[in-house]
Write an enzyme that holds these catalytic residues in place. Structure first.
Site, PDB file in Angstrom:
ATOM      1  N   HIS A  26      -1.742 -45.094 -63.435  1.00  0.00           N
ATOM      2  CA  HIS A  26      -2.741 -45.077 -64.505  1.00  0.00           C
ATOM      3  C   HIS A  26      -2.626 -46.342 -65.329  1.00  0.00           C
ATOM      4  O   HIS A  26      -1.595 -47.029 -65.329  1.00  0.00           O
ATOM      5  CB  HIS A  26      -2.563 -43.842 -65.402  1.00  0.00           C
ATOM      6  N   CYS A  27      -3.718 -46.677 -66.025  1.00  0.00           N
ATOM      7  CA  CYS A  27      -3.710 -47.787 -66.969  1.00  0.00           C
ATOM      8  C   CYS A  27      -4.001 -47.201 -68.344  1.00  0.00           C
ATOM      9  O   CYS A  27      -3.733 -46.030 -68.588  1.00  0.00           O
ATOM     10  CB  CYS A  27      -4.728 -48.850 -66.568  1.00  0.00           C
ATOM     11  N   ALA A  28      -4.544 -47.991 -69.260  1.00  0.00           N
ATOM     12  CA  ALA A  28      -4.750 -47.516 -70.631  1.00  0.00           C
ATOM     13  C   ALA A  28      -5.781 -46.404 -70.729  1.00  0.00           C
ATOM     14  O   ALA A  28      -5.692 -45.539 -71.608  1.00  0.00           O
ATOM     15  CB  ALA A  28      -5.175 -48.689 -71.517  1.00  0.00           C
ATOM     16  N   THR A  29      -6.770 -46.393 -69.824  1.00  0.00           N
ATOM     17  CA  THR A  29      -7.851 -45.413 -69.938  1.00  0.00           C
ATOM     18  C   THR A  29      -8.114 -44.618 -68.659  1.00  0.00           C
ATOM     19  O   THR A  29      -8.786 -43.599 -68.709  1.00  0.00           O
ATOM     20  CB  THR A  29      -9.174 -46.114 -70.332  1.00  0.00           C
ATOM     21  N   ARG A  30      -7.592 -45.072 -67.499  1.00  0.00           N
ATOM     22  CA  ARG A  30      -8.013 -44.491 -66.227  1.00  0.00           C
ATOM     23  C   ARG A  30      -6.835 -44.043 -65.363  1.00  0.00           C
ATOM     24  O   ARG A  30      -5.776 -44.661 -65.383  1.00  0.00           O
ATOM     25  CB  ARG A  30      -8.812 -45.508 -65.402  1.00  0.00           C
TER      26      ARG A  30
END
EC number: 2.7.1.211
Length: 465
Positions: A26-30
């Protein structure tokens, strides 16, 4: 069963079960999945899960948007189902093998520049704050004039605003070595060599100072503020380092590998790579200036309309290079207000959907998505709402074009890059704040009004279902 655990369970079922998940991170939003078989994904089920704001394929990954904070909590629950969770770097390497050559090249460019952007953001904010405190009206509040400001204070502000650009080649070479598998500290030293104080300063040469001439025809200068020479020196240097490391005895690796890499690369960088790509950089800069100088606000109209289309394709990182060049050469960035208008307009379109729909689920999705856009992150708004119903996205493009046109006509230019809309106000504290707010109001207002009147009704909600 907790709400997030149920969402994680349903999400894994929607992507074809744990056996279909090759890797997840995952990243900051996804949440980012790489799957074995795309056909097994139940896209409708995934997109209709609680807290999911949209899902799409990009760069070989199935990306599910949850938003900041939420994605971390859901990911923690996903991990408990014993899927193959990996680091972002590992999945990036795997995804890098997918997509066409242009996509891979642009993705690599993004991988190099994204880690550098935070310090350039900070530098832009420092520029904005200096512009604010040096305004006559602000100084007058304290009974001061510009003549009362000490030289030491001005020197201190220069440290804050100039350092990142003076040593930009070191940052670029470090990041490029990291991305291409070299030793980052060698990249830093190579980049620092490109801005060594024994070389004629790049800005001094630009103002008429003489470069060093080698062999009677090769001009050698410092590369303060340059990007491409350090970028290509970093690519070649990282590959050279790996080539040398495979061929020297292990006992001599610590001594010979960095010695030979730096020796060969600084010769190549100063005498070949630097002079060639410095000229290329100048052509790119002049081309950018020509586009931004189009009459009648055409630059803002075109860029404001197409920017968010480019965001969808994932190749928008190419603008980072152009913005860095503008800031380094002119101390301002006319791209930023245009991009801000495009971003704000998508938020305005999403806000119209949120206020017009009677669906509680869509309201719960659209309101926070519009706020996210007003904070500069449009993915939840675009993929969760606007693109799903098509017309709001197009109305957002029109709003971005009108706002971009206004920004071009007014000659707006930020003091930095990479932050837009509400956070971006900090880049316009040097006397442009009212015009900047007006551009945002225009972009949001046009997109909101068009979406409200022509772009959405609950009829579209039923048709989409």
């Amino acid at each position: 069963m907790s709400e997030n655990k149920k969402i994680a369970k349903d999400l894994l079922e929607g992507v074809g079960g744990t056996e279909n998940v090759k890797s997840v991170t995952h990243c900051a939003t996804r949440m980012r999945f790489i799957v074995y078989d795309e056909e097994k994904i139940d896209k409708e089920k995934v997109e209709n899960l609680d807290k999911v704001k949209g899902a799409f394929f990009n760069s070989g990954q199935y990306q599910v948007i949850f938003g900041t904070g939420t994605v971390n909590r859901v990911y923690e629950e996903v991990e408990k189902f014993e899927v193959n969770s990996v680091s972002k770097e590992e999945q990036k390497e795997e995804a890098a093998q997918q997509g066409n050559k242009l996509q891979r090249a642009i993705r690599t460019l993004g991988d190099v520049f994204v880690p550098i952007i935070p310090v350039l953001v900070a530098t832009g904010l420092f520029m904005g704050l200096r512009g604010l405190v040096m305004q006559d009206q602000i100084l007058a509040l304290f009974g001061l004039t510009e003549a009362d400001i000490s030289n030491n204070f001005l020197l201190f502000t220069e440290i804050l605003t100039d350092t990142a650009f003076v040593f930009l080649p070191a940052l670029v070479a470090w990041s490029t070595f990291r991305v291409f598998g070299g030793t980052p500290i060698i990249g830093i030293v190579l980049g620092l060599m490109l801005v060594s104080p024994v070389l004629p300063n790049a800005w001094g040469v630009a103002e008429g100072a003489d470069p060093l001439m080698f062999f009677g025809f090769i001009p050698v200068v410092g590369y303060q503020g340059s990007v491409l020479p350090a970028f290509f020196a970093g690519i070649i240097g990282a590959k050279l380092e790996k080539f040398i490391r495979k061929r020297v005895p292990e006992a001599l690796d610590l001594i010979l590998t960095p010695f030979l890499t730096l020796l060969i690369m600084i010769v190549a960088a100063l005498f070949v790579i630097g002079p060639i790509f410095h000229v290329v950089e100048e052509f790119i800069l002049q081309g950018t200036i020509a586009v931004l100088g189009l009459p009648f606000g055409l630059a803002g109209l075109l860029l404001g309309f197409f920017h968010q289309v480019i965001v969808i394709t994932g190749v928008h990182h190419i603008f980072n290079l152009l913005e860095i060049q503008l800031l380094e050469n002119f101390g301002n960035n006319p791209f930023n207000p245009i991009i801000t208008a495009a971003t704000a307009a998508q938020g305005g379109a999403t806000l119209a959907v949120a206020m017009k729909t009677k669906s509680a689920k869509l309201k719960a999705l659209a309101f926070p998505s519009s706020l996210s856009a007003f904070l500069g992150i449009t993915e939840p708004a675009i993929f969760g709402v606007n693109l799903r119903y098509v017309k709001p996205f197009f109305m957002g493009l029109i709003g971005g074009a009108v706002g971009g046109f206004a920004a071009s006509i007014m000659g707006l230019a930020g003091t930095g890059m990479a932050i837009t809309v509400i956070p971006g106000t900090l880049l316009y504290l040097d006397g442009q704040i009212l015009q900047y707010l007006l551009v945002n109001v225009i972009a949001i207002g046009v997109a909101f009004a068009l979406t409200w009147m022509f772009g959405f009704s609950d009829k579209e909600l039923k048709e989409t279902k």
